[in-house]
Design a protein around this motif. Structure first.
Motif, short mmCIF file in Angstrom:
data_model
loop_
_atom_site.label_atom_id
_atom_site.label_comp_id
_atom_site.label_asym_id
_atom_site.label_seq_id
_atom_site.Cartn_x
_atom_site.Cartn_y
_atom_site.Cartn_z
N MET A 1 0.81 -1.19 0.00
CA MET A 1 0.00 0.00 0.00
C MET A 1 0.86 1.26 0.00
N ASN A 2 1.97 1.29 0.77
CA ASN A 2 2.84 2.45 0.84
C ASN A 2 3.50 2.74 -0.50
N LYS A 3 3.76 1.68 -1.29
CA LYS A 3 4.36 1.86 -2.61
C LYS A 3 3.42 2.66 -3.50
N TRP A 4 2.14 2.33 -3.48
CA TRP A 4 1.16 3.04 -4.31
C TRP A 4 0.96 4.47 -3.84
N LEU A 5 1.04 4.67 -2.56
CA LEU A 5 0.92 6.01 -2.02
C LEU A 5 2.07 6.90 -2.48
N GLY A 6 3.27 6.35 -2.50
CA GLY A 6 4.46 7.08 -2.99
C GLY A 6 4.34 7.43 -4.46
N ILE A 7 3.85 6.47 -5.28
CA ILE A 7 3.67 6.72 -6.72
C ILE A 7 2.62 7.81 -6.93
N ALA A 8 1.52 7.74 -6.18
CA ALA A 8 0.47 8.74 -6.30
C ALA A 8 0.99 10.13 -5.89
N LEU A 9 1.82 10.17 -4.86
CA LEU A 9 2.39 11.43 -4.41
C LEU A 9 3.28 12.04 -5.49
N VAL A 10 4.11 11.24 -6.14
CA VAL A 10 5.00 11.72 -7.21
C VAL A 10 4.17 12.23 -8.39
N ILE A 11 3.13 11.49 -8.78
CA ILE A 11 2.27 11.91 -9.89
C ILE A 11 1.58 13.23 -9.54
N SER A 12 1.09 13.34 -8.35
CA SER A 12 0.43 14.57 -7.91
C SER A 12 1.41 15.75 -7.93
N LEU A 13 2.62 15.51 -7.48
CA LEU A 13 3.64 16.56 -7.47
C LEU A 13 3.95 17.02 -8.90
N VAL A 14 4.10 16.09 -9.83
CA VAL A 14 4.39 16.43 -11.23
C VAL A 14 3.25 17.25 -11.83
N ILE A 15 2.02 16.84 -11.58
CA ILE A 15 0.86 17.57 -12.11
C ILE A 15 0.78 18.98 -11.52
N ASN A 16 1.02 19.09 -10.22
CA ASN A 16 0.99 20.41 -9.58
C ASN A 16 2.09 21.33 -10.10
N LEU A 17 3.28 20.80 -10.30
CA LEU A 17 4.37 21.61 -10.84
C LEU A 17 4.07 22.06 -12.27
N ALA A 18 3.51 21.17 -13.07
CA ALA A 18 3.16 21.53 -14.44
C ALA A 18 2.09 22.63 -14.44
N LEU A 19 1.09 22.49 -13.59
CA LEU A 19 0.04 23.49 -13.50
C LEU A 19 0.60 24.83 -13.01
N ALA A 20 1.48 24.79 -12.02
CA ALA A 20 2.09 26.02 -11.51
C ALA A 20 2.93 26.69 -12.60
N GLY A 21 3.66 25.91 -13.37
CA GLY A 21 4.44 26.47 -14.48
C GLY A 21 3.57 27.10 -15.54
N PHE A 22 2.47 26.45 -15.85
CA PHE A 22 1.52 26.98 -16.83
C PHE A 22 0.94 28.31 -16.34
N VAL A 23 0.51 28.37 -15.09
CA VAL A 23 -0.08 29.59 -14.54
C VAL A 23 0.96 30.70 -14.49
N ALA A 24 2.16 30.39 -14.03
CA ALA A 24 3.21 31.41 -13.98
C ALA A 24 3.53 31.93 -15.38
N GLY A 25 3.56 31.04 -16.36
CA GLY A 25 3.82 31.46 -17.74
C GLY A 25 2.75 32.37 -18.27
N ARG A 26 1.51 32.07 -17.97
CA ARG A 26 0.40 32.91 -18.44
C ARG A 26 0.42 34.27 -17.74
N LEU A 27 0.78 34.30 -16.46
CA LEU A 27 0.79 35.56 -15.73
C LEU A 27 1.92 36.47 -16.21
#
Length: 158
Positions: A1-27
């Motif tokens: 279970m902890n392995k899947w939680l770690g993978i989900a955390l990494v995916i969430s982090l990547v998506i959040n960074l991409a979204l933050a980069g997109f927003v910063a670029g637009r601003l």
């Protein structure tokens, strides 16, 4: 279970960074300066590469002289910019000192521009009619190229 939680955390982090980069670029989109405008008087040394070997050999001394003079002028301009920076950082600050440094920098920039234009006129005068037409066509292609395909200018800001 902890392995899947770690993978989900990494995916969430990547998506959040991409979204933050997109927003910063637009601003910051309106605040980012684009590529410098094409300066036809600085393009001719590169254009000479498109000439025949004989014409390149004929014009090589003229181009070398231009490049040599530009090196010296750019050194002067760098020193003038340094004087402006020194005037800004002077303690106590004197506005007249900054004004004088800016006037000197403007004079150096004007000399640099005049020298480039004189050399450009001399170069164009050395071309025949067909070569001048090719030069204008090449310049138009350069100006119409999409920004991402444009070549970097010869004289990078110092």
């Amino acid at each position: 279970m902890n392995k899947w939680l770690g993978i989900a955390l990494v995916i969430s982090l990547v998506i959040n960074l991409a979204l933050a980069g997109f927003v910063a670029g637009r601003l910051t989109k309106g605040f980012v300066q684009g590529p410098p405008a094409h300066d036809i008087t600085r393009a001719y040394p590169r254009f000479a590469n498109e000439l025949t070997d004989q014409r390149k050999a004929d014009l090589r001394p003229q181009i070398r002289e231009y490049l040599k003079s530009m090196r010296g002028s750019r050194t002067e301009l760098r020193e003038a910019r340094g004087a402006v920076n020194a005037a800004i950082l002077a303690s106590p600050f004197e506005s007249r000192g900054l004004e004088q440094a800016l006037e000197q920098m403007n004079a150096v920039q004007q000399n640099l521009t005049q020298s480039a234009q004189n050399s450009f006129v001399q170069f164009i005068s050395s071309l025949d009619e067909a070569e001048r037409a090719r030069f204008v066509e090449r310049s138009r292609r350069f100006e119409q190229a999409p920004p991402l395909r444009r070549m970097r200018p010869m004289n990078h800001s110092e």
